[in-house]
Structure formats: structure tokens, C-alpha cells
Write a protein that holds these residues in place. Structure first.
Motif, mmCIF file in Angstrom:
data_model
loop_
_atom_site.group_PDB
_atom_site.id
_atom_site.type_symbol
_atom_site.label_atom_id
_atom_site.label_comp_id
_atom_site.label_asym_id
_atom_site.label_seq_id
_atom_site.Cartn_x
_atom_site.Cartn_y
_atom_site.Cartn_z
ATOM 1 N N GLN A 173 0.824 -1.215 0.000
ATOM 2 C CA GLN A 173 0.000 0.000 0.000
ATOM 3 C C GLN A 173 0.856 1.262 0.000
ATOM 4 N N ALA A 174 1.966 1.234 0.707
ATOM 5 C CA ALA A 174 2.834 2.423 0.770
ATOM 6 C C ALA A 174 3.384 2.780 -0.603
ATOM 7 N N THR A 175 3.668 1.785 -1.423
ATOM 8 C CA THR A 175 4.200 2.068 -2.763
ATOM 9 C C THR A 175 3.130 2.667 -3.665
ATOM 10 N N ILE A 176 1.864 2.344 -3.392
ATOM 11 C CA ILE A 176 0.772 2.954 -4.162
ATOM 12 C C ILE A 176 0.611 4.419 -3.767
ATOM 13 N N GLU A 177 0.665 4.674 -2.470
ATOM 14 C CA GLU A 177 0.534 6.051 -1.991
ATOM 15 C C GLU A 177 1.626 6.951 -2.561
ATOM 16 N N ALA A 178 2.784 6.356 -2.834
ATOM 17 C CA ALA A 178 3.921 7.152 -3.308
ATOM 18 C C ALA A 178 3.745 7.643 -4.739
ATOM 19 N N ILE A 179 2.838 7.029 -5.509
ATOM 20 C CA ILE A 179 2.722 7.412 -6.916
ATOM 21 C C ILE A 179 1.436 8.173 -7.219
ATOM 22 N N VAL A 180 0.586 8.400 -6.217
ATOM 23 C CA VAL A 180 -0.664 9.126 -6.468
ATOM 24 C C VAL A 180 -0.543 10.552 -5.938
ATOM 25 N N PRO A 181 -1.165 11.508 -6.606
ATOM 26 C CA PRO A 181 -1.095 12.904 -6.143
ATOM 27 C C PRO A 181 -1.883 13.116 -4.856
ATOM 28 N N ALA A 182 -1.664 14.269 -4.241
ATOM 29 C CA ALA A 182 -2.295 14.557 -2.942
ATOM 30 C C ALA A 182 -3.739 15.029 -3.085
ATOM 31 N N ASP A 183 -4.049 15.740 -4.195
ATOM 32 C CA ASP A 183 -5.402 16.277 -4.312
ATOM 33 C C ASP A 183 -6.397 15.150 -4.566
#
Length: 235
Positions: A202-212
Motif C-alpha cells: 500500500q505504501a508504494t501505491i501512496e507514493a505514486i498518487v497525487p495529494a489532491d
């Protein structure tokens, strides 16, 4: 902007100046005992002879013996020369051994432009941010399918063939049973394993998605669509 890294090309070992050549070759022959050099691997010799027609080896045994001696001598001489060349990289050793090497210019090997650089960067961006082929989850899914599901077939053709002769109804019944068993295996083992792999990464997915929020939603849809495509292709 300079996108490349300039590299240094290391020149080959220099040949000693003319007055030192005799001393250089004397050191190769006499300076290092041959029994101090690693012997020629017999495996290499055998591999070499495997490329020679068998009838030549059997019809010319004397030549084979001469070739063995020549290979051994050439190997030992080359190895001793390589050792000496390495020692002579030190100027103090050159003075001690009485062998002077000419200075060699070290030339840069960097390039200012590669015509394909832009297309390579575009292709890499597509692989990483559109197809996600380099993402750890994709690699985990591929590895799991290869290791655990590589022999999976929804229809066991060999089992049906072994049961012949069969009526059409019997074949249809076997196919339906095998299909249900295969679907059950996929649902209870493969899908569950895929879900767990995604949770663990899951952490690797969070790293590639924007914040908005909107960008995050679109990126998530795109990413999981790529995962779904991969899983569909595996089936």
C-alpha cells in the motif's frame, strides 16, 4: 541541461619505451615463476575441443598435443604479462624494475547528444506511470502467478482424454465440474493472494498518487485498471 554523465575511458596498458622492451619481456618470462600462476582450466580446453570435429582430433593426435602445449604457454605468458602490466601502473615500481612506460592521455568518453534520448524517456515514463510495469505490485503478481499458478488450466484436457470414450453429455459434465473447481481455486486462493499483495504494498501505491482528491481518484482508477488488465491477461 546536461542530461548525461561524462565518463572517463581508461586506456589500455602502454607498451614500454624502446630501451626497456628487452627488460620488460625478460620480466614476463623470468620475473614471475610459472608455478605461481593459476593453471589453465581443463574445462576451458575441453570446451574448445568440443568445437573441433571429432575426426580431426582422432586423426591428428600429435597436433592436439602441440596445441595443448601452445595453449598452456600462451595462457601462462598472457597472465604473467597482465600481472606485470598491473604492477607497472605504479611509477615507483617502474623505477624499481627499470621499465619506463610512456604517459597516456586519459580521454573523456561522454556524449553530448543521443537522438533517441527523448523517445527513451517518453517510453520509460509510459511504462512507469501509465502501464506501471515496473511497480513492485506488478512484479509480485507476475511472480506469484509464475510460481504458484503456472500450471493452472481451467479445463483439464488430459483428464478428459484419459477418460475417453465419452458421450457428449459426459464431456459437458466433466467440463462443467472442472470449470467450477478452477473458478473456486481462483476465487479462494489466487484472488485472496493478490489482495494481500496489494495490501502489503500500500505504501508504494501512496507514493505514486497525487495529494489532491480528484487527481488521487483518477490515479487510483488508472492504477487498478492496469492491475485488472494484468490479471485478465494471466487468465
Amino acid at each position: 541541461k546536461q542530461w548525461y554523465q561524462r565518463r572517463v575511458r581508461v586506456p589500455r596498458s602502454a607498451i614500454p619505451i624502446e630501451p626497456c622492451l628487452n627488460r620488460y619481456y625478460d620480466l614476463i618470462q623470468e620475473g614471475l615463476p610459472s608455478d605461481m600462476v593459476s593453471p589453465l582450466s581443463q574445462e576451458w580446453v575441453q570446451k574448445s575441443y568440443e568445437m573441433v570435429p571429432e575426426h580431426l582430433l582422432s586423426n591428428f593426435p600429435d597436433t592436439v598435443v602441440k596445441l595443448n602445449i601452445e595453449m598452456e604457454d600462451g595462457y601462462i605468458s598472457s597472465l604473467k604479462q597482465a600481472i606485470l602490466d598491473y604492477i607497472l601502473l605504479d611509477t615507483n615500481e617502474q623505477a624499481r624494475l627499470g621499465v619506463t612506460l610512456p604517459e597516456q592521455a586519459i580521454k573523456g568518453a561522454g556524449r553530448e547528444h543521443f537522438p533517441w534520448h527523448t523517445s527513451v524517456c517518453d517510453a520509460r515514463h509510459t511504462l512507469e506511470r501509465s502501464l506501471y510495469t515496473t511497480h513492485p505490485i506488478m512484479l509480485d503478481l507476475l511472480d506469484y502467478w509464475d510460481q504458484q499458478m503456472g500450471n493452472f488450466n481451467l479445463i483439464q484436457v488430459e483428464e478428459i482424454r484419459a477418460a475417453l470414450p465419452l458421450t457428449v453429455e459426459q464431456i459437458q459434465s466433466m467440463v462443467e465440474q472442472q470449470s467450477r473447481a478452477g473458478a473456486d481455486l481462483l476465487e479462494k486462493e489466487w484472488v485472496v493472494a493478490c489482495v494481500n499483495m496489494i495490501k502489503n504494498q500500500q505504501a508504494t501505491i501512496e507514493a505514486i498518487v497525487p495529494a489532491d482528491e480528484n487527481g488521487r481518484r483518477l490515479a487510483m482508477e488508472h492504477f487498478f485498471s492496469a492491475i485488472a488488465t494484468l490479471m485478465s491477461n494471466q487468465l
